[in-house]
Design a protein around this motif. Structure first.
Motif, PDB file in Angstrom:
ATOM      1  N   GLU A  24       0.825  -1.201   0.000  1.00  8.53           N
ATOM      2  CA  GLU A  24       0.000   0.000   0.000  1.00  8.53           C
ATOM      3  C   GLU A  24       0.862   1.255   0.000  1.00  8.53           C
ATOM      4  O   GLU A  24       0.563   2.218  -0.712  1.00  8.53           O
ATOM      5  N   PHE A  27       2.240   1.754  -3.439  1.00  6.06           N
ATOM      6  CA  PHE A  27       1.203   2.235  -4.337  1.00  6.06           C
ATOM      7  C   PHE A  27       0.903   3.715  -4.079  1.00  6.06           C
ATOM      8  O   PHE A  27       0.765   4.495  -5.023  1.00  6.06           O
ATOM      9  N   GLU A  28       0.819   4.107  -2.798  1.00  6.32           N
ATOM     10  CA  GLU A  28       0.561   5.506  -2.454  1.00  6.32           C
ATOM     11  C   GLU A  28       1.702   6.405  -2.917  1.00  6.32           C
ATOM     12  O   GLU A  28       1.469   7.498  -3.436  1.00  6.32           O
ATOM     13  N   TYR A  30       3.709   5.825  -5.395  1.00  9.75           N
ATOM     14  CA  TYR A  30       3.632   5.874  -6.857  1.00  9.75           C
ATOM     15  C   TYR A  30       2.549   6.853  -7.293  1.00  9.75           C
ATOM     16  O   TYR A  30       2.772   7.682  -8.184  1.00  9.75           O
ATOM     17  N   GLN A  31       1.382   6.778  -6.665  1.00 10.12           N
ATOM     18  CA  GLN A  31       0.285   7.687  -7.003  1.00 10.12           C
ATOM     19  C   GLN A  31       0.669   9.138  -6.728  1.00 10.12           C
ATOM     20  O   GLN A  31       0.384  10.029  -7.524  1.00 10.12           O
ATOM     21  N   ARG A  32       1.320   9.379  -5.592  1.00 12.62           N
ATOM     22  CA  ARG A  32       1.729  10.725  -5.224  1.00 12.62           C
ATOM     23  C   ARG A  32       2.713  11.283  -6.262  1.00 12.62           C
ATOM     24  O   ARG A  32       2.595  12.421  -6.701  1.00 12.62           O
ATOM     25  N   GLU A  34       3.068  10.292  -9.380  1.00 14.99           N
ATOM     26  CA  GLU A  34       2.371  10.462 -10.648  1.00 14.99           C
ATOM     27  C   GLU A  34       1.545  11.749 -10.634  1.00 14.99           C
ATOM     28  O   GLU A  34       1.531  12.505 -11.606  1.00 14.99           O
ATOM     29  N   THR A  35       0.860  12.014  -9.531  1.00 13.53           N
ATOM     30  CA  THR A  35       0.069  13.239  -9.399  1.00 13.53           C
ATOM     31  C   THR A  35       0.972  14.464  -9.447  1.00 13.53           C
ATOM     32  O   THR A  35       0.654  15.452 -10.119  1.00 13.53           O
TER      33      THR A  35
END
Length: 75
Positions: A24, A27-28, A30-32, A34-35
């Motif tokens: 998790e 993933f967080e 990676y998302q951060r 990417e954003t």
């Protein structure tokens, strides 16, 4: 390299357990990232004054009066 390690473990019949919290967090992160990349991509499409105002407001948490003062004074 990863596949070689996995195949070696499979041959030895071993299992690697991955902690769901680590997954998790990855993933967080990676998302951060990417954003963050998307935000800076869109910021580049704005003119320099709009970029500066958005950075001051949302990244440095300044109020509109301070941002206006900085723009007027050229600081």
């Amino acid at each position: 390299m990863v596949n070689v390690c996995k195949n070696g473990l499979r041959k030895r019949n071993e299992t690697i357990l991955i902690d769901s919290n680590e997954e998790e967090e990855y993933f967080e992160d990676y998302q951060r990232e990417e954003t963050r990349h998307d935000v800076f991509t869109y910021l580049k499409k704005l003119n320099i004054h709009q970029q500066e105002a958005i950075k001051l407001k949302y990244f440095l948490d300044m109020d509109y009066a301070t941002i206006l003062w900085k723009e007027v004074c050229g600081i």
